[in-house]
Design a protein around this motif. Structure first.
Motif, PDB file in Angstrom:
ATOM      1  N   ARG A  90      29.436  88.650  62.189  1.00  0.00           N
ATOM      2  CA  ARG A  90      29.563  90.001  63.339  1.00  0.00           C
ATOM      3  C   ARG A  90      28.116  89.879  63.900  1.00  0.00           C
ATOM      4  NH1 ARG A  90      30.993  94.548  59.252  1.00  0.00           N
ATOM      5  NH2 ARG A  90      33.049  94.004  59.194  1.00  0.00           N
ATOM      6  N   GLY A 139      35.036  91.534  64.498  1.00  0.00           N
ATOM      7  CA  GLY A 139      34.351  91.810  63.655  1.00  0.00           C
ATOM      8  C   GLY A 139      34.542  91.581  62.008  1.00  0.00           C
ATOM      9  N   ALA A 194      24.054  92.402  51.931  1.00  0.00           N
ATOM     10  CA  ALA A 194      23.660  91.016  52.848  1.00  0.00           C
ATOM     11  C   ALA A 194      24.690  91.597  54.133  1.00  0.00           C
ATOM     12  CB  ALA A 194      25.666  90.826  52.433  1.00  0.00           C
ATOM     13  N   ILE A 195      24.465  90.697  55.323  1.00  0.00           N
ATOM     14  CA  ILE A 195      23.992  90.661  56.738  1.00  0.00           C
ATOM     15  C   ILE A 195      25.440  89.690  56.369  1.00  0.00           C
ATOM     16  CG2 ILE A 195      22.711  88.361  57.238  1.00  0.00           C
ATOM     17  CD1 ILE A 195      21.563  90.349  59.124  1.00  0.00           C
ATOM     18  N   TYR A 224      37.297  89.649  59.412  1.00  0.00           N
ATOM     19  CA  TYR A 224      37.739  88.245  59.100  1.00  0.00           C
ATOM     20  C   TYR A 224      38.553  88.459  56.939  1.00  0.00           C
ATOM     21  CZ  TYR A 224      35.621  87.168  63.456  1.00  0.00           C
ATOM     22  OH  TYR A 224      35.349  87.045  64.618  1.00  0.00           O
ATOM     23  N   ARG A 274      29.163 103.622  50.805  1.00  0.00           N
ATOM     24  CA  ARG A 274      29.493 102.313  50.834  1.00  0.00           C
ATOM     25  C   ARG A 274      31.200 102.004  49.526  1.00  0.00           C
ATOM     26  NH1 ARG A 274      27.555  98.498  53.389  1.00  0.00           N
ATOM     27  NH2 ARG A 274      27.418  97.645  52.155  1.00  0.00           N
ATOM     28  N   ALA A 325      25.136  94.975  58.340  1.00  0.00           N
ATOM     29  CA  ALA A 325      24.165  93.999  57.339  1.00  0.00           C
ATOM     30  C   ALA A 325      24.237  95.789  56.044  1.00  0.00           C
ATOM     31  CB  ALA A 325      22.979  94.043  57.317  1.00  0.00           C
ATOM     32  N   GLY A 326      24.448  95.715  55.420  1.00  0.00           N
ATOM     33  CA  GLY A 326      24.744  96.983  54.527  1.00  0.00           C
ATOM     34  C   GLY A 326      24.448  96.807  52.643  1.00  0.00           C
ATOM     35  N   ALA A 359      29.287  97.565  60.859  1.00  0.00           N
ATOM     36  CA  ALA A 359      27.972  97.526  60.451  1.00  0.00           C
ATOM     37  C   ALA A 359      27.310  96.393  60.043  1.00  0.00           C
ATOM     38  CB  ALA A 359      27.438  97.932  58.992  1.00  0.00           C
ATOM     39  N   GLU A 381      41.567  91.899  53.379  1.00  0.00           N
ATOM     40  CA  GLU A 381      40.965  92.560  54.696  1.00  0.00           C
ATOM     41  C   GLU A 381      42.234  93.261  56.116  1.00  0.00           C
ATOM     42  OE1 GLU A 381      37.556  95.053  55.360  1.00  0.00           O
ATOM     43  OE2 GLU A 381      37.069  92.906  54.788  1.00  0.00           O
ATOM     44  N   ARG A 404      37.624  88.464  51.321  1.00  0.00           N
ATOM     45  CA  ARG A 404      38.514  89.464  51.806  1.00  0.00           C
ATOM     46  C   ARG A 404      40.040  89.730  52.184  1.00  0.00           C
ATOM     47  NH1 ARG A 404      33.231  93.630  52.773  1.00  0.00           N
ATOM     48  NH2 ARG A 404      32.202  92.500  50.765  1.00  0.00           N
ATOM     49  N   PHE A 447      34.814  85.282  55.589  1.00  0.00           N
ATOM     50  CA  PHE A 447      33.298  85.417  56.695  1.00  0.00           C
ATOM     51  C   PHE A 447      32.132  84.995  55.731  1.00  0.00           C
ATOM     52  CE2 PHE A 447      32.225  89.472  54.608  1.00  0.00           C
ATOM     53  CZ  PHE A 447      33.137  89.910  54.392  1.00  0.00           C
TER      54      PHE A 447
HETATM   55  P1  AMP Z   1      29.303  94.387  52.500  1.00  0.00           P
HETATM   56  O1  AMP Z   1      29.476  92.885  50.929  1.00  0.00           O
HETATM   57  O2  AMP Z   1      30.281  94.690  52.725  1.00  0.00           O
HETATM   58  O3  AMP Z   1      28.669  95.180  51.619  1.00  0.00           O
HETATM   59  O4  AMP Z   1      29.227  93.742  53.683  1.00  0.00           O
HETATM   60  C1  AMP Z   1      27.797  93.495  54.704  1.00  0.00           C
HETATM   61  C2  AMP Z   1      27.945  92.447  55.610  1.00  0.00           C
HETATM   62  O5  AMP Z   1      29.078  92.001  55.340  1.00  0.00           O
HETATM   63  C3  AMP Z   1      28.804  93.566  56.765  1.00  0.00           C
HETATM   64  O6  AMP Z   1      27.825  94.205  57.158  1.00  0.00           O
HETATM   65  C4  AMP Z   1      29.338  93.474  57.709  1.00  0.00           C
HETATM   66  O7  AMP Z   1      28.152  92.407  58.779  1.00  0.00           O
HETATM   67  C5  AMP Z   1      29.952  91.830  57.165  1.00  0.00           C
HETATM   68  N1  AMP Z   1      30.861  91.900  56.925  1.00  0.00           N
HETATM   69  C6  AMP Z   1      31.432  92.683  55.358  1.00  0.00           C
HETATM   70  N2  AMP Z   1      33.021  92.442  56.127  1.00  0.00           N
HETATM   71  C7  AMP Z   1      32.943  91.470  56.737  1.00  0.00           C
HETATM   72  C8  AMP Z   1      34.875  90.848  56.853  1.00  0.00           C
HETATM   73  N3  AMP Z   1      36.196  91.479  56.807  1.00  0.00           N
HETATM   74  N4  AMP Z   1      34.062  90.474  58.251  1.00  0.00           N
HETATM   75  C9  AMP Z   1      33.617  89.690  58.657  1.00  0.00           C
HETATM   76  N5  AMP Z   1      32.166  90.469  58.522  1.00  0.00           N
HETATM   77  C10 AMP Z   1      32.406  91.095  57.489  1.00  0.00           C
END
Ligand code: AMP
Length: 424
Positions: free
Chosen positions: A313, A123, A308-309, A125, A263, A285-286, A283, A118, A116, A128
């Motif tokens: 992080r 925490g 996903a976790i 990246y 979300r 996980a989410g 977070a 971002e 991504r 990741f």
């Molecule tokens: P998501 O796919 O956005 O629901 O994110 C699920 C999990 O992926 C989050 O709770 C973080 O642990 C991890 N995560 C999301 N975005 C990032 C990022 N840019 N860098 C590192 N970990 C991430």
């Protein structure tokens, strides 16, 4: 001043050095053994998928699709994207390989890098690793609770002590459209304060405003006057949410209702959740339920829930802890549940077995004794545990030896101890 190297790693991407490999291995092994205990099988999908898959699946109004995707054009002119998340690829594979013909739910886990674009920070990246779960083809709230339970268990097993599960329901389109009207009206009255992104979101995808981290938008979000989606849920979504919470109560997972948890993805319906370590603002996980994606991709009308976790992080948080964990063994036991009350109790019982390192198979999506017995037979287990309405009320459970056919009724509190002796 040190001389700038000719080649450096790309901003937001990192090398996993030998000293950090053990963290990745430990976390992956923990995730894998808990997910497999709960009946999930591994699926690997390609890192590259058609760009259109994410535009449609992740949603064209999300930050991921609008700002964060790594897109490329092949020599043949195809538009491809480095996966920014697992779900659309896994659902594509479910449909493409006719997994609707398997026993539902199809429970799949995946592990690997996601990409991504971002803003890099601690925490956060641009490349990741995620461990991802999808439970496809199950409408019952037990599936939502089980996904949350697995992530919670993974983090508990990794010695995280004070975990916070935030949970919400954002309903279905039918409930959301009523809520959106009231929400838009409210935001329009505050429009001058909103950040520029949220001014755009107000027109394109207003609920995403609830996800904004800008201080001025946070003030609006935290205002007690803001309408809450929970008050606009239809009867079905309300009942589903209540049921998820009841399952969580039953398995003693503490949660915190967060009415603003929408979300950053477009596809969620009903349940959304995130898990935090108490001192962490990011977070760990989410996930949530997404009942429309399979149909949207041309498949049947099937429900799904997943999450996903984030591995990096977790590592950030783990670095201060000394971590050890143990493995589970092949299963000789199958747990049969009969009736809603027994299903609830079974969820908790299964977790007690896992904590005691006794592997148990289940099929919560099956309700009949016949279907569950036939699955137990297929799995070739030596013992079947039967929990029906009567047993729940009597606080007992039946242990059936599948080889001799002998049955015994035991106190449910003593079943783990008993079965441990049997399988010794
Ligand atoms: P998501 O796919 O956005 O629901 O994110 C699920 C999990 O992926 C989050 O709770 C973080 O642990 C991890 N995560 C999301 N975005 C990032 C990022 N840019 N860098 C590192 N970990 C991430």
């Amino acid at each position: 001043m040190s001389k700038k190297l000719k080649f450096q790693r790309i901003t937001g991407m990192h090398d996993i050095l030998p000293q950090d490999q053990k963290y990745f291995e430990k976390i992956y092994n923990t995730c894998k053994s808990i997910a497999e205990f709960y009946g999930f099988s591994k699926i690997d999908t390609p890192i590259l998928e058609e760009t259109e898959l994410f535009i449609k699946g992740t949603g064209d109004t999300t930050d991921i699709v609008q700002k964060e995707m790594y897109n490329l054009k092949t020599k043949g002119g195809d538009s491809l994207t480095l996966r920014p998340e697992f779900t659309p690829g896994v659902i594509r594979a479910y449909i493409e390989h006719g997994m609707k013909n398997l026993i539902q739910p199809v429970k799949l886990y995946s592990y690997g890098p996601v990409f991504r674009y971002e803003k890099p920070q601690t925490g956060r990246y641009r490349q990741f690793y995620q461990f991802n779960l999808e439970s496809i083809g199950e409408k019952n709230a037990v599936a939502d609770a089980q996904i949350i339970q697995i992530f919670y268990s993974i983090l508990s097993e990794l010695k995280f002590k004070k975990l916070i599960v935030k949970i919400n329901s954002i309903g279905e389109n039918r409930c959301r459209s009523n809520y959106k009207k009231v929400f838009i009206k409210y935001c329009q009255s505050k429009q001058s304060i909103l950040c520029s992104d949220c001014k755009r979101r107000l027109k394109e995808n207003p609920l995403r405003i609830l996800d904004c981290k800008e201080e001025k938008c946070q003030k609006i979000i935290n205002d007690s006057q803001i309408p809450q989606i929970i008050d606009y849920l239809c009867e079905e979504c309300h009942a589903h949410f209540k049921s998820v919470l009841e399952f969580l109560d039953e398995i003693e997972i503490p949660y915190f209702l967060d009415p603003y948890l929408v979300r950053g993805l477009d596809y969620y319906t009903k349940t959304t959740f995130e898990i935090f370590a108490d001192n962490n603002k990011n977070a760990l996980a989410g996930g949530g339920r997404y009942d429309n994606m399979i149909k949207l991709f041309g498949g049947d009308d099937r429900s799904a829930v997943g999450g996903a976790i984030g591995i990096e992080r977790i590592i950030l948080e783990m670095k201060n802890l000394d971590i050890k964990f143990s493995e589970t063994k092949d299963s000789q036991i199958f747990l049969i549940q009969l009736g809603e009350l027994a299903k609830k109790k079974s969820l908790k019982l299964l977790e007690s077995f896992r904590k005691n390192k006794v592997s148990v198979l289940e099929s919560f999506s099956q309700d009949s004794l016949k279907a569950q017995l036939s699955m137990a037979n297929k799995a070739g287990v030596k013992y079947v545990l039967i929990l029906g309405q009567k047993e729940v009320l009597d606080k007992t459970i039946i242990i059936k030896n599948m080889e001799s056919g002998q049955q015994e009724i035991v106190d449910i509190e003593k079943v783990i101890e008993k079965i441990k002796k049997h399988i010794k």
